[in-house]
Write an enzyme that holds these catalytic residues in place. Structure first.
Site, PDB file in Angstrom:
ATOM      1  N   ASN A   1     -64.181 -44.970 120.149  1.00 29.14           N
ATOM      2  CA  ASN A   1     -64.521 -45.507 121.489  1.00 29.14           C
ATOM      3  C   ASN A   1     -64.818 -47.231 121.044  1.00 29.14           C
ATOM      4  O   ASN A   1     -65.152 -47.294 119.856  1.00 29.14           O
ATOM      5  CB  ASN A   1     -65.852 -45.136 122.036  1.00 29.14           C
ATOM      6  CG  ASN A   1     -66.846 -45.189 121.069  1.00 29.14           C
ATOM      7  OD1 ASN A   1     -67.621 -46.157 121.237  1.00 29.14           O
ATOM      8  ND2 ASN A   1     -67.411 -43.939 120.429  1.00 29.14           N
TER       9      ASN A   1
ATOM     10  N   LYS B   1     -81.088 -43.777 119.065  1.00 28.40           N
ATOM     11  CA  LYS B   1     -80.709 -45.095 119.031  1.00 28.40           C
ATOM     12  C   LYS B   1     -80.561 -45.604 120.500  1.00 28.40           C
ATOM     13  O   LYS B   1     -80.150 -44.905 121.214  1.00 28.40           O
ATOM     14  CB  LYS B   1     -79.560 -45.301 118.159  1.00 28.40           C
ATOM     15  CG  LYS B   1     -79.114 -47.021 118.107  1.00 28.40           C
ATOM     16  CD  LYS B   1     -78.067 -46.959 117.206  1.00 28.40           C
ATOM     17  CE  LYS B   1     -76.728 -46.738 117.698  1.00 28.40           C
ATOM     18  NZ  LYS B   1     -75.313 -47.100 117.083  1.00 28.40           N
TER      19      LYS B   1
ATOM     20  N   LYS C   1     -79.455 -49.221 123.188  1.00 26.71           N
ATOM     21  CA  LYS C   1     -78.993 -50.727 123.142  1.00 26.71           C
ATOM     22  C   LYS C   1     -79.982 -51.523 123.512  1.00 26.71           C
ATOM     23  O   LYS C   1     -81.009 -51.422 124.383  1.00 26.71           O
ATOM     24  CB  LYS C   1     -77.961 -50.826 124.246  1.00 26.71           C
ATOM     25  CG  LYS C   1     -76.878 -49.504 124.081  1.00 26.71           C
ATOM     26  CD  LYS C   1     -76.107 -49.847 122.679  1.00 26.71           C
ATOM     27  CE  LYS C   1     -74.808 -49.110 122.416  1.00 26.71           C
ATOM     28  NZ  LYS C   1     -74.265 -49.433 121.244  1.00 26.71           N
TER      29      LYS C   1
ATOM     30  N   ASP D   1     -79.798 -51.457 118.763  1.00 28.35           N
ATOM     31  CA  ASP D   1     -78.435 -52.002 118.556  1.00 28.35           C
ATOM     32  C   ASP D   1     -77.918 -53.232 119.593  1.00 28.35           C
ATOM     33  O   ASP D   1     -77.941 -52.946 120.899  1.00 28.35           O
ATOM     34  CB  ASP D   1     -77.181 -50.712 118.784  1.00 28.35           C
ATOM     35  CG  ASP D   1     -75.769 -51.212 118.430  1.00 28.35           C
ATOM     36  OD1 ASP D   1     -75.574 -52.643 118.274  1.00 28.35           O
ATOM     37  OD2 ASP D   1     -74.999 -50.387 118.614  1.00 28.35           O
TER      38      ASP D   1
ATOM     39  N   GLU E   1     -79.711 -53.168 114.483  1.00 28.44           N
ATOM     40  CA  GLU E   1     -78.068 -53.100 114.220  1.00 28.44           C
ATOM     41  C   GLU E   1     -77.448 -54.338 114.837  1.00 28.44           C
ATOM     42  O   GLU E   1     -77.705 -54.635 115.895  1.00 28.44           O
ATOM     43  CB  GLU E   1     -77.598 -51.811 114.772  1.00 28.44           C
ATOM     44  CG  GLU E   1     -76.269 -51.752 114.829  1.00 28.44           C
ATOM     45  CD  GLU E   1     -75.922 -50.082 115.042  1.00 28.44           C
ATOM     46  OE1 GLU E   1     -74.643 -50.253 115.728  1.00 28.44           O
ATOM     47  OE2 GLU E   1     -76.531 -49.323 115.121  1.00 28.44           O
TER      48      GLU E   1
ATOM     49  N   GLU F   1     -69.561 -51.865 111.990  1.00 26.08           N
ATOM     50  CA  GLU F   1     -68.580 -51.048 112.871  1.00 26.08           C
ATOM     51  C   GLU F   1     -67.427 -51.995 113.272  1.00 26.08           C
ATOM     52  O   GLU F   1     -66.548 -51.325 113.770  1.00 26.08           O
ATOM     53  CB  GLU F   1     -69.516 -50.299 114.009  1.00 26.08           C
ATOM     54  CG  GLU F   1     -69.945 -51.427 115.147  1.00 26.08           C
ATOM     55  CD  GLU F   1     -70.530 -50.406 116.304  1.00 26.08           C
ATOM     56  OE1 GLU F   1     -70.079 -50.822 117.426  1.00 26.08           O
ATOM     57  OE2 GLU F   1     -71.622 -50.112 116.054  1.00 26.08           O
TER      58      GLU F   1
ATOM     59  N   ASP G   1     -66.001 -47.685 110.545  1.00 22.25           N
ATOM     60  CA  ASP G   1     -65.599 -46.623 111.073  1.00 22.25           C
ATOM     61  C   ASP G   1     -63.970 -46.506 110.580  1.00 22.25           C
ATOM     62  O   ASP G   1     -63.105 -47.231 111.301  1.00 22.25           O
ATOM     63  CB  ASP G   1     -65.551 -46.696 112.635  1.00 22.25           C
ATOM     64  CG  ASP G   1     -65.018 -45.637 113.570  1.00 22.25           C
ATOM     65  OD1 ASP G   1     -64.409 -44.731 112.850  1.00 22.25           O
ATOM     66  OD2 ASP G   1     -65.071 -45.466 114.680  1.00 22.25           O
TER      67      ASP G   1
ATOM     68  N   HIS H   1     -69.612 -45.272 112.309  1.00 18.92           N
ATOM     69  CA  HIS H   1     -69.497 -45.572 113.853  1.00 18.92           C
ATOM     70  C   HIS H   1     -68.767 -44.375 114.242  1.00 18.92           C
ATOM     71  O   HIS H   1     -68.006 -43.844 113.657  1.00 18.92           O
ATOM     72  CB  HIS H   1     -69.448 -46.951 114.328  1.00 18.92           C
ATOM     73  CG  HIS H   1     -68.892 -47.058 115.874  1.00 18.92           C
ATOM     74  ND1 HIS H   1     -67.389 -46.834 115.953  1.00 18.92           N
ATOM     75  CD2 HIS H   1     -69.440 -47.381 116.731  1.00 18.92           C
ATOM     76  CE1 HIS H   1     -67.279 -46.961 117.353  1.00 18.92           C
ATOM     77  NE2 HIS H   1     -68.571 -47.438 117.671  1.00 18.92           N
TER      78      HIS H   1
ATOM     79  N   GLU I   1     -73.041 -40.915 113.016  1.00 18.13           N
ATOM     80  CA  GLU I   1     -73.341 -41.225 114.453  1.00 18.13           C
ATOM     81  C   GLU I   1     -72.943 -39.979 115.518  1.00 18.13           C
ATOM     82  O   GLU I   1     -72.057 -39.324 115.233  1.00 18.13           O
ATOM     83  CB  GLU I   1     -72.767 -42.477 114.978  1.00 18.13           C
ATOM     84  CG  GLU I   1     -73.289 -42.859 116.352  1.00 18.13           C
ATOM     85  CD  GLU I   1     -72.751 -44.354 116.638  1.00 18.13           C
ATOM     86  OE1 GLU I   1     -73.391 -45.258 117.149  1.00 18.13           O
ATOM     87  OE2 GLU I   1     -71.858 -44.878 116.113  1.00 18.13           O
TER      88      GLU I   1
END
Length: 388
Positions: free
Chosen positions: A53, A181, A183, A212, A238, A264, A291, A321, A340
Site C-alpha cells: 500500500n 501506532k 498517524k 507517524d 516516524e 519506508e 519495504d 513497512h 508492521e
C-alpha cells in the site's frame, strides 16, 4: 525449466482513511501470477506477487517494460547454474537491463511485484516456506518461530473523535497486539497532542505507542513536534519530514532524544546508503522500515542488509513497512526486529495467514511452501482471479 505465462491486473485497495499527506480512497495495487512449467502435486507451480500500500499500481510499467523482458529472456539465463530452480538475482539483472541508474521512481514498485512472485515460485519449487529458504540461503538456517508485530492505525477518518480513536486502539489490544501506532501531522499540533494523550491514557502497562507523520513536517515543525512529545517516551517518532531530506533527519536526530524510524519511502540501495551516511541515524536505538515490495524486491533488500552490516547496523533494527506476508517471511528468515500490521485495512493484501492469531504482540507463520498466500483465503481467491 521456464516461465510459461505472466498475468497481471490492477485491483483496488481503497479505503476512506487518510494520513498526513494522502487519502486512500482511490488507491490501487498490481497483482501478478507467474506460471512455470514445473509440476508440483500435479499442477504447474505459480508464483504470486503484489505491491504494498501507499504506491499506486505499476501495471503499465509491468506490461510495457518488465514482463516483456522476463518473457523474452533465454530460459537458461533465468535459472540457477545447476538448472534446478529459478534464480531471482539473475532475473533481477535481466528485467533491469537498459535502465539508467538513479531517479528510481515507480519502477522500483514494478520490479518488486515481479520479485515477490519469483521468490514465491522458487520457495514452492524447493518445497519450503520462504522464511526457511531465506534462513538457509542468507543466514545460519535458524528462523524466528514467531515474529513481533505492531498494529498500525490511528488514521484520520471523517468525524473521528478522541473516543473513536481510543476505541480503535482498544480493539487492537483485544486482538492480541501489544504496541500500536497512530498517524500525526494531519491536524493542528494542539489537536495531535490531545490525540496522542488520549491513546496513551488507554494503553496498559507494558504497551507502547509510535507516531507517524508520513513526511509532513518541515525542519522547524519536526523539531517543535519532537520537543512536545519527548516526555511521552514513545517507542518511536516516524518519518517526520520528507524521506530524502537527510539534513532534516540529521538535525532532528541531534535534538530528539528517543528512537526515530524511517525508510519506508526509500526504494533503493543507494538511497538507503545515503540515509545511513548522512541522516544521523543511531544504530543502537533507531529503526529502519525499508519495504522490499516497494524497493526492487528481496534481491535489493538483501543488498541493503549487507550494506547495513558494513556500517555497524544489526538486522534487528529493521522492521519493514507493508503489513503483508512477504515482509513477515523476511522478518522470520533474516532475523529482523519484526513487521508492521494493518488490522482490517488494505485487505485482502494486508494481514497474515488465517487461523494464526496475534498473541501478546507476536504471530506465527504457517509451514507452507512459498510465501504462504494459499493460507490466506480471501487473498488467495483474488490471486486465483488474475488472468481470468
Amino acid at each position: 525449466m521456464k516461465i510459461t505465462k505472466v498475468d497481471v491486473k490492477t485491483v483496488p485497495i481503497s479505503s476512506p482513511i487518510r494520513n498526513a499527506y494522502i487519502d486512500f480512497s482511490k488507491m490501487t495495487a498490481s497483482a501478478i501470477a507467474i506460471t512455470t512449467d514445473v509440476i508440483k502435486d500435479g499442477k504447474p507451480v505459480v508464483g504470486y506477487g503484489f505491491n504494498s500500500n501507499g504506491r499506486y499500481a505499476p501495471t503499465a510499467l509491468l506490461n510495457e517494460r518488465f514482463i516483456p523482458r522476463l518473457l523474452e529472456a533465454d530460459a537458461k539465463d533465468i535459472v540457477t547454474d545447476d538448472g534446478t530452480n529459478f534464480d531471482p538475482h539473475k532475473i533481477h539483472a535481466i528485467i533491469m537491463a537498459n535502465e539508467k541508474p538513479g531517479g528510481h521512481g515507480e519502477r522500483t514498485v514494478a520490479v518488486g511485484v515481479i520479485d515477490m512472485a519469483i521468490w514465491d515460485a522458487v520457495a514452492k519449487i524447493e518445497g519450503k516456506p520462504l522464511y526457511q529458504l531465506l534462513a538457509e540461503k542468507y543466514g545460519n538456517g535458524e528462523v524466528d518461530e514467531q515474529v513481533y508485530i505492531y498494529a498500525a492505525g490511528g488514521y484520520y477518518f471523517p468525524d473521528k473523535g478522541l473516543k473513536e480513536l481510543q476505541d480503535e486502539m482498544k480493539g487492537y489490544l483485544a486482538l492480541g497486539y501489544k504496541d500500536v501506532k497512530m498517524k500525526v501531522g494531519g491536524a493542528s499540533l494542539k489537536e495531535d497532542l490531545k490525540r496522542i494523550e488520549a491513546v496513551l491514557d488507554i494503553l496498559p502497562q507494558g504497551s507502547g505507542l509510535m507516531v507517524d507523520a508520513n513526511g509532513r513536517f518541515n525542519l522547524e515543525y519536526a523539531i517543535e513536534f519532537g520537543e512536545k512529545i519527548k516526555d511521552y517516551e514513545l517507542i518511536w517518532y516516524e518519518e517526520a519530514g520528507d524521506p530524502l531530506d537527510f539534513h532534516l533527519q540529521a538535525e532532528l536526530s541531534k535534538r530528539y532524544p528517543h528512537a526515530i524510524a524511517t525508510g519506508e519511502n526509500l526504494f533503493s540501495l543507494q538511497d538507503a546508503t545515503n540515509l545511513i551516511r548522512y541522516a544521523g541515524m543511531n544504530p543502537e536505538k533507531d529503526f529502519l522500515q525499508f519495504d522490499c515490495a516497494l524497493s526492487y524486491g528481496l534481491v535489493e533488500y538483501v543488498r541493503i542488509l549487507d550494506m547495513l552490516k558494513e556500517h555497524g547496523w544489526s538486522s534487528r533494527r529493521c522492521i519493514p513497512h507493508g503489513g503483508h506476508q512477504m515482509s513477515l517471511n523476511i522478518a522470520a528468515g533474516l532475523a529482523l526486529h519484526g513487521n508492521e500490521s494493518y488490522p482490517g485495512v488494505f485487505e485482502p493484501f494486508g494481514g497474515f495467514a488465517d487461523n494464526y492469531a496475534v498473541e501478546n504482540g507476536y504471530v506465527k507463520l504457517p509451514d507452507a511452501p512459498g510465501i504462504g498466500f494459499e493460507e490466506k483465503s480471501d487473498l488467495y481467491n483474488l490471486l486465483l482471479s488474475i488472468g481470468k
